[in-house]
Design a protein around this motif. Structure first.
Motif, PDB file in Angstrom:
ATOM      1  N   ILE A  97      -0.267   6.287   1.199  1.00 51.95           N
ATOM      2  CA  ILE A  97       0.971   5.509   1.257  1.00 51.95           C
ATOM      3  C   ILE A  97       2.150   6.444   1.048  1.00 51.95           C
ATOM      4  N   ASP A 147      -1.810  -1.514  -8.686  1.00 53.01           N
ATOM      5  CA  ASP A 147      -2.387  -2.240  -7.553  1.00 53.01           C
ATOM      6  C   ASP A 147      -1.330  -3.105  -6.860  1.00 53.01           C
ATOM      7  N   GLU A 158       0.637  -0.957  -4.598  1.00 53.67           N
ATOM      8  CA  GLU A 158      -0.123  -0.627  -3.389  1.00 53.67           C
ATOM      9  C   GLU A 158      -0.039  -1.767  -2.377  1.00 53.67           C
ATOM     10  N   GLN A 159      -0.245  -2.992  -2.834  1.00 55.50           N
ATOM     11  CA  GLN A 159      -0.155  -4.144  -1.933  1.00 55.50           C
ATOM     12  C   GLN A 159       1.234  -4.246  -1.308  1.00 55.50           C
ATOM     13  N   LYS A 179      -3.675   7.399  -1.697  1.00 53.60           N
ATOM     14  CA  LYS A 179      -4.250   6.372  -0.823  1.00 53.60           C
ATOM     15  C   LYS A 179      -3.553   6.335   0.530  1.00 53.60           C
ATOM     16  N   ARG A 227       2.047  -1.287   1.187  1.00 55.89           N
ATOM     17  CA  ARG A 227       1.340  -1.433   2.477  1.00 55.89           C
ATOM     18  C   ARG A 227       2.019  -2.509   3.328  1.00 55.89           C
ATOM     19  N   LYS A 232      -0.281   8.172  -7.206  1.00 54.68           N
ATOM     20  CA  LYS A 232      -1.428   7.269  -7.028  1.00 54.68           C
ATOM     21  C   LYS A 232      -1.386   6.655  -5.627  1.00 54.68           C
ATOM     22  N   LEU A 233      -0.193   6.276  -5.194  1.00 51.33           N
ATOM     23  CA  LEU A 233      -0.048   5.679  -3.870  1.00 51.33           C
ATOM     24  C   LEU A 233      -0.265   6.727  -2.775  1.00 51.33           C
TER      25      LEU A 233
END
Length: 332
Positions: A196, A147, A150-151, A194, A154, A190-191
């Protein structure tokens, strides 16, 4: 192919057995002083440089460092959480919300700086992991870890910054979460799931060698996936993160890597050959110089190998013919 160098090669060379370093005269040297030594000693052998944030580069010393660079650039900002004792038990994966928030804040600041100066961002999560069995809630820790990426990714996309993820199996955390290429790709996939896409891989050669991961194989696979982002060139004995001079060991493996980097067109879109060296007892300028020159020699050998002949040999898995071609390029 353009080059870059981690400025940490010009430090005091501290170890846990000698915290003051094997070059105590360099203890306390400022980043600008290290840069001046590097630039004066290496000249055009090195195009640009890399720095940890905030320990080596930050808003306060940015102008002074840029002046010392004397026309050379800053190619990459590297995360420095592993140098901060507050994150001894992890930052992105910390179970403590305040600690995790601080790790994210610092890394976000590093991304902002990278965006402002047109640099890339390297994240090596060496402090994210554990030291003992029974110490860590694995699922929860991995969830917080991914997570965080991901933050950060982005935010980096908003700043037009590319993130390079770098793996290593151990040290400073004894079991680093992202400790091999497979786990690195797990994070990236995983990214990607989403949406990314601004995250790729920094291949630190000795980190792969420590894992028994074949340099050329992984360069080829990452290139095919569009994930061959950066290189940290070095060598070592294979049991510790030696960060020795390029080509000092793993010589044949490095030639094969050079072949695969050529096949992948690495460098054609601005990618760099970064040098991540830690010359404990050697003169830093000379160790870096020797690494650059030895890489040029190795890459020159790769260029001489009969590519069509090698591909034909590989299509038959003919190791004898392949080595005949390699040694012909070596002058045999």
């Amino acid at each position: 192919m353009k080059t870059s160098l981690g400025i940490w090669a010009f430090g005091a060379m501290a170890t846990r057995f000698n915290p003051g370093g094997y070059k105590p005269d360099l203890f306390g040297a400022t980043t600008a002083q290290k840069v001046r030594t590097a630039v004066e000693g290496l000249g055009d052998l090195m195009d640009d440089y890399e720095f940890h944030y905030p320990q080596e580069l930050n808003r306060d010393n940015l102008e002074e460092v840029q002046q010392a660079l004397d026309g050379h650039g800053i190619y990459a900002v590297a995360g420095g959480l592993h140098l901060d004792p507050r994150f001894a038990k992890g930052g992105f994966s910390s179970p403590d919300d305040a600690t995790r928030a601080e790790a994210l804040r610092i890394t976000t600041e590093a991304i902002d700086l990278a965006g402002d100066i047109g640099a890339t961002m390297i994240i090596w999560p060496g402090i994210e992991g554990y030291n003992y069995p029974f110490q860590t809630p694995y699922v929860e820790s991995w969830s917080r870890f991914v997570d965080a990426f991901e933050q950060l990714a982005r935010h980096a996309a908003e700043k037009n910054v590319t993130i390079f993820l770098e793996h290593k199996n151990s040290e400073p955390a004894m079991k680093i979460f992202m400790r091999n290429i497979g786990m690195t790709l797990h994070v990236i996939h995983k990214l990607r799931a989403k949406g990314i896409t601004n995250v790729s891989v920094n291949m630190d050669w000795q980190h792969l060698i420590m894992n028994g991961e074949n340099l050329a194989e992984y360069a080829a696979l990452l290139g095919a996936e569009g994930l061959l982002g950066h290189q940290h060139a070095n060598s070592g004995w294979g049991t510790f993160d030696d960060d020795n001079m390029v080509g000092a060991t793993a010589f044949m493996e490095t030639i094969e890597l050079a072949v695969e980097l050529r096949r992948a067109g690495y460098g054609e879109n601005g990618e760099r050959l970064g040098f991540d060296l830690y010359p404990y007892t050697e003169d830093a300028v000379e160790a870096v110089r020797r690494s650059v020159l030895q890489w040029r020699f190795i890459d020159g050998i790769a260029a001489k190998i009969d590519e069509d002949g090698l591909r034909e040999a590989q299509s038959k898995k003919d190791a004898v013919r392949a080595y005949e071609l390699v040694y012909a390029a070596l002058g045999a």
